[in-house]
Design a protein around this motif. Structure first.
Motif, PDB file in Angstrom:
ATOM      1  N   ARG A 182      22.804  26.669  -3.707  1.00  0.00           N
ATOM      2  CA  ARG A 182      21.937  27.617  -3.010  1.00  0.00           C
ATOM      3  C   ARG A 182      22.765  28.727  -2.366  1.00  0.00           C
ATOM      4  O   ARG A 182      22.227  29.534  -1.631  1.00  0.00           O
ATOM      5  CB  ARG A 182      21.112  26.890  -1.957  1.00  0.00           C
ATOM      6  N   ARG A 183      24.051  28.809  -2.633  1.00  0.00           N
ATOM      7  CA  ARG A 183      24.883  29.829  -1.990  1.00  0.00           C
ATOM      8  C   ARG A 183      24.359  31.242  -2.215  1.00  0.00           C
ATOM      9  O   ARG A 183      24.347  32.052  -1.306  1.00  0.00           O
ATOM     10  CB  ARG A 183      26.329  29.754  -2.497  1.00  0.00           C
ATOM     11  N   TRP A 184      23.920  31.541  -3.423  1.00  0.00           N
ATOM     12  CA  TRP A 184      23.459  32.883  -3.744  1.00  0.00           C
ATOM     13  C   TRP A 184      22.121  33.216  -3.099  1.00  0.00           C
ATOM     14  O   TRP A 184      21.702  34.355  -3.082  1.00  0.00           O
ATOM     15  CB  TRP A 184      23.362  33.057  -5.255  1.00  0.00           C
ATOM     16  N   TRP A 185      21.447  32.245  -2.571  1.00  0.00           N
ATOM     17  CA  TRP A 185      20.103  32.424  -2.033  1.00  0.00           C
ATOM     18  C   TRP A 185      20.091  33.089  -0.666  1.00  0.00           C
ATOM     19  O   TRP A 185      19.086  33.611  -0.227  1.00  0.00           O
ATOM     20  CB  TRP A 185      19.437  31.036  -1.976  1.00  0.00           C
ATOM     21  N   HIS A 186      21.186  33.058   0.054  1.00  0.00           N
ATOM     22  CA  HIS A 186      21.413  33.502   1.433  1.00  0.00           C
ATOM     23  C   HIS A 186      20.257  34.198   2.151  1.00  0.00           C
ATOM     24  O   HIS A 186      19.511  33.554   2.865  1.00  0.00           O
ATOM     25  CB  HIS A 186      22.698  34.314   1.522  1.00  0.00           C
ATOM     26  N   TRP A 187      20.033  35.504   1.986  1.00  0.00           N
ATOM     27  CA  TRP A 187      19.056  36.223   2.803  1.00  0.00           C
ATOM     28  C   TRP A 187      17.616  35.874   2.488  1.00  0.00           C
ATOM     29  O   TRP A 187      16.728  36.101   3.288  1.00  0.00           O
ATOM     30  CB  TRP A 187      19.261  37.728   2.723  1.00  0.00           C
ATOM     31  N   ARG A 188      17.347  35.315   1.362  1.00  0.00           N
ATOM     32  CA  ARG A 188      15.976  34.915   1.049  1.00  0.00           C
ATOM     33  C   ARG A 188      15.719  33.446   1.371  1.00  0.00           C
ATOM     34  O   ARG A 188      14.674  32.926   1.040  1.00  0.00           O
ATOM     35  CB  ARG A 188      15.671  35.166  -0.424  1.00  0.00           C
ATOM     36  N   ASP A 189      16.670  32.791   1.987  1.00  0.00           N
ATOM     37  CA  ASP A 189      16.518  31.370   2.307  1.00  0.00           C
ATOM     38  C   ASP A 189      15.599  31.247   3.522  1.00  0.00           C
ATOM     39  O   ASP A 189      16.025  31.297   4.655  1.00  0.00           O
ATOM     40  CB  ASP A 189      17.879  30.742   2.568  1.00  0.00           C
ATOM     41  N   ARG A 190      14.333  31.102   3.256  1.00  0.00           N
ATOM     42  CA  ARG A 190      13.323  31.009   4.305  1.00  0.00           C
ATOM     43  C   ARG A 190      12.558  29.720   4.127  1.00  0.00           C
ATOM     44  O   ARG A 190      12.606  29.087   3.087  1.00  0.00           O
ATOM     45  CB  ARG A 190      12.348  32.179   4.187  1.00  0.00           C
ATOM     46  N   ARG A 191      11.789  29.371   5.132  1.00  0.00           N
ATOM     47  CA  ARG A 191      10.934  28.193   5.002  1.00  0.00           C
ATOM     48  C   ARG A 191       9.862  28.411   3.939  1.00  0.00           C
ATOM     49  O   ARG A 191       9.404  27.486   3.319  1.00  0.00           O
ATOM     50  CB  ARG A 191      10.269  27.872   6.332  1.00  0.00           C
ATOM     51  N   ARG A 192       9.444  29.641   3.749  1.00  0.00           N
ATOM     52  CA  ARG A 192       8.418  29.979   2.767  1.00  0.00           C
ATOM     53  C   ARG A 192       9.035  30.862   1.674  1.00  0.00           C
ATOM     54  O   ARG A 192       9.109  32.085   1.814  1.00  0.00           O
ATOM     55  CB  ARG A 192       7.267  30.725   3.432  1.00  0.00           C
ATOM     56  N   PRO A 193       9.466  30.275   0.580  1.00  0.00           N
ATOM     57  CA  PRO A 193      10.091  31.057  -0.484  1.00  0.00           C
ATOM     58  C   PRO A 193       9.190  32.149  -1.081  1.00  0.00           C
ATOM     59  O   PRO A 193       9.690  33.130  -1.611  1.00  0.00           O
ATOM     60  CB  PRO A 193      10.425  30.012  -1.549  1.00  0.00           C
ATOM     61  N   ASN A 200      -4.175  24.333  -4.948  1.00  0.00           N
ATOM     62  CA  ASN A 200      -4.483  24.786  -3.595  1.00  0.00           C
ATOM     63  C   ASN A 200      -3.174  25.198  -2.937  1.00  0.00           C
ATOM     64  O   ASN A 200      -2.325  24.357  -2.661  1.00  0.00           O
ATOM     65  CB  ASN A 200      -5.152  23.647  -2.825  1.00  0.00           C
ATOM     66  N   TRP A 201      -3.021  26.502  -2.701  1.00  0.00           N
ATOM     67  CA  TRP A 201      -1.790  27.031  -2.100  1.00  0.00           C
ATOM     68  C   TRP A 201      -2.172  27.901  -0.921  1.00  0.00           C
ATOM     69  O   TRP A 201      -3.118  28.698  -0.996  1.00  0.00           O
ATOM     70  CB  TRP A 201      -1.028  27.861  -3.132  1.00  0.00           C
ATOM     71  N   THR A 202      -1.456  27.747   0.166  1.00  0.00           N
ATOM     72  CA  THR A 202      -1.715  28.543   1.364  1.00  0.00           C
ATOM     73  C   THR A 202      -0.690  29.660   1.452  1.00  0.00           C
ATOM     74  O   THR A 202       0.510  29.408   1.510  1.00  0.00           O
ATOM     75  CB  THR A 202      -1.609  27.661   2.633  1.00  0.00           C
ATOM     76  N   PRO A 203      -1.155  30.926   1.435  1.00  0.00           N
ATOM     77  CA  PRO A 203      -0.226  32.055   1.533  1.00  0.00           C
ATOM     78  C   PRO A 203       0.526  32.062   2.857  1.00  0.00           C
ATOM     79  O   PRO A 203       0.023  31.536   3.861  1.00  0.00           O
ATOM     80  CB  PRO A 203      -1.128  33.287   1.435  1.00  0.00           C
ATOM     81  N   PRO A 204       1.712  32.673   2.884  1.00  0.00           N
ATOM     82  CA  PRO A 204       2.441  32.791   4.150  1.00  0.00           C
ATOM     83  C   PRO A 204       1.635  33.609   5.151  1.00  0.00           C
ATOM     84  O   PRO A 204       0.929  34.543   4.768  1.00  0.00           O
ATOM     85  CB  PRO A 204       3.730  33.538   3.762  1.00  0.00           C
ATOM     86  N   SER A 205       1.734  33.256   6.392  1.00  0.00           N
ATOM     87  CA  SER A 205       1.018  34.025   7.424  1.00  0.00           C
ATOM     88  C   SER A 205       1.815  35.264   7.782  1.00  0.00           C
ATOM     89  O   SER A 205       3.034  35.286   7.670  1.00  0.00           O
ATOM     90  CB  SER A 205       0.790  33.165   8.660  1.00  0.00           C
ATOM     91  N   GLY A 206       1.120  36.282   8.208  1.00  0.00           N
ATOM     92  CA  GLY A 206       1.771  37.529   8.603  1.00  0.00           C
ATOM     93  C   GLY A 206       2.210  38.339   7.403  1.00  0.00           C
ATOM     94  O   GLY A 206       2.091  37.937   6.263  1.00  0.00           O
ATOM     95  N   GLU A 207       2.712  39.537   7.694  1.00  0.00           N
ATOM     96  CA  GLU A 207       3.206  40.394   6.612  1.00  0.00           C
ATOM     97  C   GLU A 207       4.511  40.939   6.978  1.00  0.00           C
ATOM     98  O   GLU A 207       5.176  41.376   7.527  1.00  0.00           O
ATOM     99  CB  GLU A 207       2.217  41.526   6.325  1.00  0.00           C
TER     100      GLU A 207
END
Length: 108
Positions: free
Chosen positions: A64-75, A101-108
């Motif tokens: 996951r090293r390359w994932w750095h700045w996009r490493d969020r709880r909600r991919p 059934n998928w729940t979108p991330p909250s906020g924008e």
């Protein structure tokens, strides 16, 4: 289908990327855009769908090293943010149609 099963961001992203590839191939072969596309420009529709899916998370194979700045709880957070109304509708409609059934991330 009697019930929908809950999916996480990784599963939703993987499913949507695969579905997009099928849709892109179908549009290229039949030379017609997706149903609901505002005009008959199937090339623009292919480009739009490819751009949308380019922003979807990819499960790394080894590290996951390359994932750095996009490493969020909600991919799918970034994808949802940049998708716009048409992209969000395609995401939700596609998953619902396939019984997910998928729940979108909250906020924008």
């Amino acid at each position: 289908m009697s019930g929908k099963h809950k999916v996480d961001d990784w599963t939703a992203g993987r499913h949507l990327r695969g579905l997009a590839m099928l849709e892109i191939r179908a549009m290229a072969r039949r030379r017609k855009p997706l149903t609901g596309w505002p005009d008959d420009d199937f090339v623009a529709c292919i480009a739009w769908l490819a751009d949308l899916c380019h922003n979807m998370p990819v499960v790394p194979f080894r590290t996951r090293r390359w994932w750095h700045w996009r490493d969020r709880r909600r991919p799918m957070e970034w994808t949802w943010k940049v998708a716009g109304p048409a992209g969000r509708e395609w995401i939700l409609t596609s998953l619902e149609k396939d019984g997910m059934n998928w729940t979108p991330p909250s906020g924008e």
